[in-house]
Design an enzyme around this catalytic site. Structure first.
Site, PDB file in Angstrom:
ATOM      1  N   SER A 137       0.837  -1.203   0.000  1.00 25.26           N
ATOM      2  CA  SER A 137       0.000   0.000   0.000  1.00 25.26           C
ATOM      3  C   SER A 137       0.867   1.246   0.000  1.00 25.26           C
ATOM      4  O   SER A 137       1.966   1.254   0.577  1.00 25.26           O
ATOM      5  CB  SER A 137      -0.852  -0.021   1.269  1.00 25.26           C
ATOM      6  N   TYR A 163      -1.800  -0.654  11.010  1.00 23.52           N
ATOM      7  CA  TYR A 163      -2.088  -1.300   9.725  1.00 23.52           C
ATOM      8  C   TYR A 163      -0.966  -0.999   8.724  1.00 23.52           C
ATOM      9  O   TYR A 163      -0.413  -1.889   8.079  1.00 23.52           O
ATOM     10  CB  TYR A 163      -3.442  -0.818   9.167  1.00 23.52           C
ATOM     11  N   LYS A 167       2.084  -3.490   6.733  1.00 22.92           N
ATOM     12  CA  LYS A 167       2.455  -3.563   5.305  1.00 22.92           C
ATOM     13  C   LYS A 167       3.952  -3.302   5.145  1.00 22.92           C
ATOM     14  O   LYS A 167       4.642  -3.980   4.374  1.00 22.92           O
ATOM     15  CB  LYS A 167       1.636  -2.541   4.496  1.00 22.92           C
TER      16      LYS A 167
END
Ligand code: UFG
Length: 354
Positions: A137, A163, A167
């Site tokens: 992302s 979050y 990643k």
């Protein structure tokens, strides 16, 4: 049978939004797909054997895929699948992805996203499957130091939530693994803001609960499930004070995955490379609302509220590397993103439960 049909691709998180659209494109390009999902953010079909999203993907593709209900934390189940199949490549989507939730339950995010990825990589290593396309992302870039953001921009240090850090950590793990022994091939796909739906309106995004993201929120206001949109801040340093993002049509993103799979399957591809998948153009929140209203002839009531924690003013991609190396470029306009979102939402007001 063409060559691709002999090529089995293992897809994790296949029932979700980007996973299901990407599987459709893989099937249409002739690949065989074996997908897994744990249904944490998707709905099982009526007979419980396959998610509703993937049943519809099979209809659209006119072709079947294989599905197993598996959680990546269950390593034994993963191994059983690798015993039954011979995979050429893995496309790894499975992850928890709600930014706010990740701040409340960070350990769930680290266990699921990082722990699940480590299990997957260990099983891949055991079965000598060493090609992986990872769903990363733009969040790994954190607060942009410059725009448009290219792949050499620093990652990790300014990630604003757990979050995003999962990643980033998985990217780092993949880089280490690719250096640790010969034969690993890794592609990191850094998505900007995926929106839209397949042009048929038969599959699309179906978030659990109240949407966190802009486009599904707008479309649920349009269909009457939500009263009004809250615009998070209008005092950013942007064209109209609202946040600017690089929205990319989910079908462009799906095509990007097919290009990445083709690239990773070549004998020449080695090591680990990151690619931005975006359009290269930013639109503000108010511009998106206006585009949606124009494309779909609906009114979107909204109010301006405080900024949301962790949001940046603007972020959009430099997409030249993906074009140069993968031969991939986004094709679809903001208008198409809005029209396709609306077709899906108006045909399926309560998502895959209809
Ligand atoms: N926004 C609103 N109201 C809403 C939802 C969003 O005004 O109800 C605004 C946000 O403040 C932001 C823009 O719309 O300015 C886009 O917000 P999204 O939540 O749709 O997307 P983000 O850019 O925050 O995050 C997305 C993904 C992340 C990913 C990140 C990478 O959700 O998973 O892009 O840039 F990490």
């Amino acid at each position: 049978m063409n060559d691709n049909e002999k090529t089995e691709i293992f897809v994790t998180g296949g029932a979700g939004y980007v996973g299901s659209h990407s599987i459709l494109e893989l099937l249409k390009n002739g690949y065989s797909v074996v997908a897994v999902d744990n249904f944490s953010n998707s709905k099982p079909g009526k007979d419980q054997t396959m998610p509703e999203s993937l049943k519809r993907v099979q209809c659209l593709a006119g072709k079947e895929l294989t599905f197993y209900e598996v959680d990546l934390l269950n390593k034994d189940s993963l191994k059983q699948i690798f015993q039954k199949h011979t995979f050429s490549c893995v496309v790894h989507f499975a992850a928890l992805k709600a930014v706010g939730e990740s701040c409340r339950v960070p350990l769930d995010y680290y266990r699921n996203n990082v722990g699940g990825s480590v299990n997957l990589l260990e099983v891949m290593q055991e079965f000598n499957v060493k090609r992986i396309v990872f769903s990363s992302s733009a969040t790994v870039y954190g607060v942009p130091l410059y725009l448009p953001i290219d792949e050499t921009h620093p990652v990790g240090s300014t990630c604003t939530n757990p979050y995003g850090r999962t990643k980033y950590f998985i990217e780092e793990i993949l880089k280490d693994v690719s250096k640790s022994e010969k034969g690993w091939s890794v592609i990191l796909l850094r998505y900007f803001n995926p929106v839209g739906a397949h042009e048929s309106g038969i599959i699309g995004e179906d978030p659990h609960g109240v949407p966190n993201n802009l486009m599904p929120y707008i479309s649920q206001v349009a269909v009457g499930r939500l009263k009004e949109l809250m615009v998070f801040g209008n005092d950013y340093d942007t064209v109209d004070g609202t946040g600017v993002r690089d929205f990319i049509h989910v079908m462009d993103l799906a095509e990007g995955h097919v290009s990445a799979v083709k690239e990773i399957l070549t004998a020449e591809f080695k090591g680990c490379t990151a690619y931005n998948l975006g359009t290269g153009k930013g639109y503000s929140v108010l511009e998106v609302i206006k585009a949606f209203e124009d494309a779909c002839s609906v009114k979107i009531p909204y109010i301006i509220v405080d900024r949301r924690d962790g949001d940046v003013d603007s972020i959009y991609a430099d997409v030249s590397l993906a074009e140069k190396c993968l031969g991939w470029k986004s094709k679809r306009s903001l208008k198409q993103m809005c029209e396709d979102t609306w077709r899906w939402q108006s045909k399926n007001p309560i998502g895959f439960r209809t």
